[in-house]
Write an enzyme that holds these catalytic residues in place. Sequence first.
Site, short mmCIF file in Angstrom:
data_model
loop_
_atom_site.label_atom_id
_atom_site.label_comp_id
_atom_site.label_asym_id
_atom_site.label_seq_id
_atom_site.Cartn_x
_atom_site.Cartn_y
_atom_site.Cartn_z
N CYS A 160 -4.93 14.02 -5.18
CA CYS A 160 -3.81 13.50 -5.98
C CYS A 160 -4.16 12.47 -6.75
CB CYS A 160 -2.39 13.42 -5.73
SG CYS A 160 -2.26 11.89 -4.15
N GLU A 199 -6.93 8.51 1.82
CA GLU A 199 -7.69 7.57 0.93
C GLU A 199 -8.40 6.27 1.43
OE1 GLU A 199 -4.04 6.15 -1.55
OE2 GLU A 199 -2.94 5.92 0.13
N ASN A 204 -7.97 7.43 -5.74
CA ASN A 204 -8.39 6.43 -6.38
C ASN A 204 -9.13 4.92 -5.23
OD1 ASN A 204 -7.58 7.24 -8.24
ND2 ASN A 204 -5.45 6.81 -8.07
N ASP A 205 -8.59 5.00 -4.17
CA ASP A 205 -8.57 4.55 -3.03
C ASP A 205 -10.00 4.67 -2.57
OD1 ASP A 205 -6.55 1.79 -3.73
OD2 ASP A 205 -5.20 3.52 -2.91
N HIS A 262 -3.58 0.19 -11.88
CA HIS A 262 -2.20 1.08 -12.57
C HIS A 262 -1.51 1.14 -14.17
CE1 HIS A 262 -2.43 1.47 -7.87
NE2 HIS A 262 -1.58 2.18 -7.95
N ARG A 276 6.26 9.83 -1.67
CA ARG A 276 5.33 9.05 -0.94
C ARG A 276 6.23 7.76 -0.46
NH1 ARG A 276 -0.22 6.84 -3.54
NH2 ARG A 276 1.44 5.32 -4.56
N ARG A 281 -10.80 -0.82 -7.69
CA ARG A 281 -10.64 -0.32 -8.76
C ARG A 281 -10.13 -1.24 -9.94
NH1 ARG A 281 -5.83 2.42 -5.91
NH2 ARG A 281 -5.04 3.42 -7.44
N ARG A 285 5.50 8.36 -6.77
CA ARG A 285 4.93 6.85 -6.89
C ARG A 285 6.53 6.14 -6.34
NH1 ARG A 285 0.33 7.31 -9.67
NH2 ARG A 285 -1.75 7.20 -8.51
C1 PEP Z 1 -4.70 6.99 -5.00
O1 PEP Z 1 -5.04 6.16 -4.39
O2 PEP Z 1 -5.34 7.78 -5.19
C2 PEP Z 1 -4.09 7.15 -4.95
C3 PEP Z 1 -2.83 8.31 -5.23
O3 PEP Z 1 -2.34 6.56 -5.36
P1 PEP Z 1 -2.40 5.44 -5.38
O4 PEP Z 1 -3.31 5.30 -7.01
O5 PEP Z 1 -0.62 5.17 -6.18
O6 PEP Z 1 -3.10 4.47 -5.16
MG MG Z 2 -3.96 5.02 -3.44
#
Ligand code: PEP
Ligand code: MG
Length: 583
Positions: A505, A434, A457-458, A191, A335, A468, A299
């Site tokens: 996303c 995800e 990302n997840d 993040h 979200r 991550r 978010r």
């Molecule tokens: C992801 O997991 O790709 C995502 C967009 O959500 P976040 O990064 O907020 O977990």
């Molecule tokens: Mg995510």
Amino acid sequence: MEIKNGIPVSPGVAIAPALVLDSESFRIPRRFIRKDEVDTELKRFELARTKAIEEIAEIRDSVHSVAKDEVGLIFDAHLRMLEDPLITREIPEKIRGKRYTPEYAVSRVFKKIIKPIKEINDAYFLQRVNDFYDIQKRLLRNLLGQRAHDLTKLDRKVVVVAHDLTPSQTATLDKKMVAGFITDVGGATSHTAILANALGIPAVVGLGTITSDISGGDVVIVDGKSGRVIVNPDDATHSKYEARGKGYIDREKRMFEAAAKAERTTRDGTAVNLYANIEWDDEIEQAIKLGGDGVGLFRTEFIYSKFGAHPTEDQHFEVYKRALGMLDGRPLTLRTMDFGADKFASEVGLEREENPFLGCRSIRLSLRQPHLLITQLRAALRVSMLGSVRIMLPMVGSIEEFRQARMIYENVKSDLAREGSQFKPDVLLGMMVEVPSAALTIDSFMQDADFFSIGTNDLVQYTLAVDRNNQYVANLFKHTNPAVLRLVKLVIDTAVKHNKPVSVCGEMAGEARFAVLLLGFGLRDFSVGPTSLPELRTLLSRVTVAEAVALAEKAMALSAADEINELLEAEVERLLPSEEFGE
Ligand code: PEP
Ligand code: MG
């Protein structure tokens, strides 16, 4: 001058004095005291040390009855450290001789103690390092008291140096004054990385021990493209990086100009929508300026850092309303909260979990504590009267989960109708894809979910079993791993076949090298950090769908992630030559 290498996560060059936050976010400025303040400051330090001794003795006595000798011995060792001449003599010497503030003296002396022990890299000694950190924190806490957390007002540009930046810390930073971020831990989609990108601030993460290697006030260069961090540079290096920073700004400018002239389609006229990922409603203005077609991912966790652990329905409503006002008719995907693991777990009072990334986070928490979800759904539905809104559920792993959430959603609608509150009855309810289990069984969601957005990302983290946020495995976090690509392609193929909206996303969508591949998979909706918008718009306007499909076919025929990466990078160079835009 010292050079360190970390993981580059947000391009650009920052040059500014360091603001070091330790793991409890104490702010330790390099400050000096006047001669006539020396005696008072020495007394202040002595008081802090005595208080630390009393606190430790009290803890030792209270645990003694339960844990007896072993634990008691640890605290005895802490007490001995506080009597060590390194602390009783060296810190006062720095206050007296160098006129350091006690806080700065403590941080300098502990750095000197800790650094060589860390370099031994032995488990036993590393444990001792933690003991020293403990004592340092105790002293700083006693010295700084409440002032520790005041990061909201900075009086000059700084590079923030932190172990990690939690979302709430980042939310309270005075962002205009932050030239760059560097952290000990983190990976490319952590993040801190996402936020740095969103703010357009150069950042490098995963530097290991940067918080103990840098002192407040050291001049730091952050090169967010190469991952290089230079501490106290010489004049030649300073000038070289100043020029590099200027080159980067020129590239941004050229990309922005190119994007403004670019078609909002591919070269062969296929429409592509570029939405923005945002964490604060304030980002919308910039997202639109940079050419965003709307918001593809809001978010909403950040609302909780603004209003505390339990924002009311009206507080949610006001934030969404403001966002819609700024969007002026463009769509907004909200979200629902994605708490847990790395996001706001402590802020909302979640229990500590052994393995939080696999724990009760996100939709699981929403279903366990439905009032959290209900509050958000009510606000989102009510605000739908004021613009174009869709609602998206994060981390859905099974169809049962989605159906449970859908049931709550329908109940909320009935309640609102009964109360006479107005809302649009056809607001879409979609989900993030995800979790690999959802991606693999995506066909079974087609009847229930109204739209899909792939959170790479997840998805990468869970598919490859690579945290991550962990710099030690950051080299394994590869979007081009064929396992990931197959899942992404499967989700896009299935949604397209069923005529359901699908976007990506995750950070993958915002990186030029992956965007053409995703286009080739059939993706037409991208949701990316606002600063990526101009580059993506320019890139996609220069490629045809046929070229993208050919590239995707070539990529899918390869089996090694790095080979695929090379192929994709070459395509970006073809479409956005460095000669035209700069490095
Ligand atoms: C992801 O997991 O790709 C995502 C967009 O959500 P976040 O990064 O907020 O977990
Ligand atoms: Mg995510």
